[in-house]
Design an enzyme around this catalytic site. Sequence first.
Site, PDB file in Angstrom:
ATOM      1  CG  HIS A 155      -1.719   1.259   1.370  1.00 56.78           C
ATOM      2  ND1 HIS A 155      -2.950   1.433   0.763  1.00 56.78           N
ATOM      3  CD2 HIS A 155      -1.475   2.414   2.039  1.00 56.78           C
ATOM      4  CE1 HIS A 155      -3.419   2.626   1.053  1.00 56.78           C
ATOM      5  NE2 HIS A 155      -2.549   3.239   1.837  1.00 56.78           N
ATOM      6  CD  GLU A 156       2.002   3.406   3.668  1.00 53.01           C
ATOM      7  OE1 GLU A 156       2.167   4.496   3.103  1.00 53.01           O
ATOM      8  OE2 GLU A 156       1.031   3.174   4.406  1.00 53.01           O
ATOM      9  CG  HIS A 201       0.437   6.319  -0.650  1.00 50.17           C
ATOM     10  ND1 HIS A 201      -0.727   6.888  -1.133  1.00 50.17           N
ATOM     11  CD2 HIS A 201       0.112   5.748   0.536  1.00 50.17           C
ATOM     12  CE1 HIS A 201      -1.712   6.667  -0.279  1.00 50.17           C
ATOM     13  NE2 HIS A 201      -1.238   5.975   0.739  1.00 50.17           N
TER      14      HIS A 201
END
Length: 224
Positions: free
Chosen positions: A95-96, A99
């Site tokens: 998920h990070e 980004h």
Amino acid sequence: MSFIVYFILLLIIPMWAQFKLKRTYGKYSKVRSTSGITGAQVARTILDNNGLSDIKVVESRGMLSDHYNPLTKTVALSSHNYHEASVAGTAVAAHEVGHAIQDAEDYSFLRLRHRLVPVVNISSNMSWVFIMIGLFSAWSGALLIGIILLAAGVIFQLITLPVEFNASSRAMDQLLANNIIRNEEERDAKKVLSAAAMTYVAATAVAVMELARLLLIYTNMNRS
């Protein structure tokens, strides 16, 4: 009575979201991933396979302190996610990195959120000063200024939603494309990401509710 129910909801909604996140994360942080690679290795693999070898993966202190810093170009993972090979850590790391990919592709909502950060930092600190002055002095002008400043924070929250959901979508795509998760792990990883997303949904709901309440107060103040 409605006033009491309202404030109970303001408390329960974010508490429920946090409880669900901690419970879901706690459960799947104990489930070892079949890939057997740590969150740091997951992040490094996805970054390198997307041509983002310049972005660093570092360890971050604190539980669920995972984040991506666009200024330093670093993916920071909490100690457990950084060192352990778990389903939860795999999902969070991806998920990070989602980004980071958004940043590299100049994703419009992420770019807009970054531009709003300095505005929101100022408005969030100042809004309640004017709101309290307006409420206690019955000065509608001060209340309106506070509402406008508070609205900037609500807009920021609303913009955050597509940013987070898109990062989770990218995370799942990358995990599957790089053969990092298999079979039922896809379902479990989605549970972790969904629980994390609910914290943002809850925060946005509370912010919108509070803004709506203050707008009603302002409207009634000007009718009297």
